[in-house]
Scaffold this active site. Sequence first.
Site, PDB file in Angstrom:
ATOM      1  N   ASP A 104     -14.129  48.195 -96.204  1.00 62.65           N
ATOM      2  CA  ASP A 104     -13.025  47.610 -96.971  1.00 62.65           C
ATOM      3  C   ASP A 104     -11.750  48.422 -96.757  1.00 62.65           C
ATOM      4  O   ASP A 104     -11.803  49.608 -96.426  1.00 62.65           O
ATOM      5  CB  ASP A 104     -13.317  47.665 -98.480  1.00 62.65           C
ATOM      6  CG  ASP A 104     -14.575  46.919 -98.845  1.00 62.65           C
ATOM      7  OD1 ASP A 104     -14.973  46.015 -98.095  1.00 62.65           O
ATOM      8  OD2 ASP A 104     -15.164  47.277 -99.890  1.00 62.65           O
TER       9      ASP A 104
HETATM   10  N1  URA Z   1     -19.793  48.536 -99.248  1.00 60.60           N
HETATM   11  C1  URA Z   1     -18.618  48.216 -99.824  1.00 60.60           C
HETATM   12  O1  URA Z   1     -18.591  47.744-100.944  1.00 60.60           O
HETATM   13  N2  URA Z   1     -17.486  48.438 -99.132  1.00 60.60           N
HETATM   14  C2  URA Z   1     -17.468  48.991 -97.899  1.00 60.60           C
HETATM   15  O2  URA Z   1     -16.389  49.193 -97.332  1.00 60.60           O
HETATM   16  C3  URA Z   1     -18.691  49.333 -97.314  1.00 60.60           C
HETATM   17  C4  URA Z   1     -19.843  49.095 -98.007  1.00 60.60           C
END
Ligand code: URA
Length: 243
Positions: A104
């Site tokens: 993310d």
């Molecule tokens: N899980 C998440 O919620 N975000 C990420 O970036 C990676 C794994």
Amino acid sequence: MADRLDAFLAHQGLGTRSEVRGLIRSGLVTVGGVVCRNHAEPLRGRPVTARGRPVVAGPEDATLLLHKPLGLSCSHDPAEAPLLESAYPPELAHLPIEPAGRLDRETSGLLVCTTDGQLIHSLTNPKRTIWKRYRIGYAGTLSAHAVERCAKGIALPDDDRPTMPALLELPGPGEATLHLREGRYHQVRRMIAALGGEVVRLHRDRIGALELPGDLPAGACRQLSPAEQAQLFAEPSPAIIVQ
Ligand code: URA
């Protein structure tokens, strides 16, 4: 390697086909030391310059180990800028590099980015078991049986099957480490939410047995060595066994 002038310049990242044709028409490109206005000119190994600078053929492929900083999106959509690709070395701008899985925007940490589609498939194929380790800061209070619930698998809203068994460690107040072997959409954030908390910090520091190197600052990347590539597919140590 492209041998036609416009294809070569576009491949080296000087612009789209129509942009580099404009450059050629403007007399800003030389081939073999002579201005060339023919966009279809075959190069036959002759040196090329654009705007007075040599254009040298870059590598044909790359596999990078990237320390993703906070704030970059793994999307290709310019509306989502700043994008992950802004962290790739400029001399690789002509290559179709893709991240193997996504983090993310507000997650930092270890990301493998490559032109090797087979490597991406091997790292993201849900049938393979590649453990990833996430360091989490959370707000709120996790359910009393959070560790056991992760080990058994958690039902997530909007998902028709529970998560695969995962290992949750709780080293201190507001801190958790989660070892996952799958990569669903926002999985860590959704699992912590299902356990009663809210993720406020998320960082991935290991894939397989490959740790994010301590000397690679956020935003930096370098070539992944063959030995490091093999570590991605090795069991992490100590072995994680969740039944
Ligand atoms: N899980 C998440 O919620 N975000 C990420 O970036 C990676 C794994």
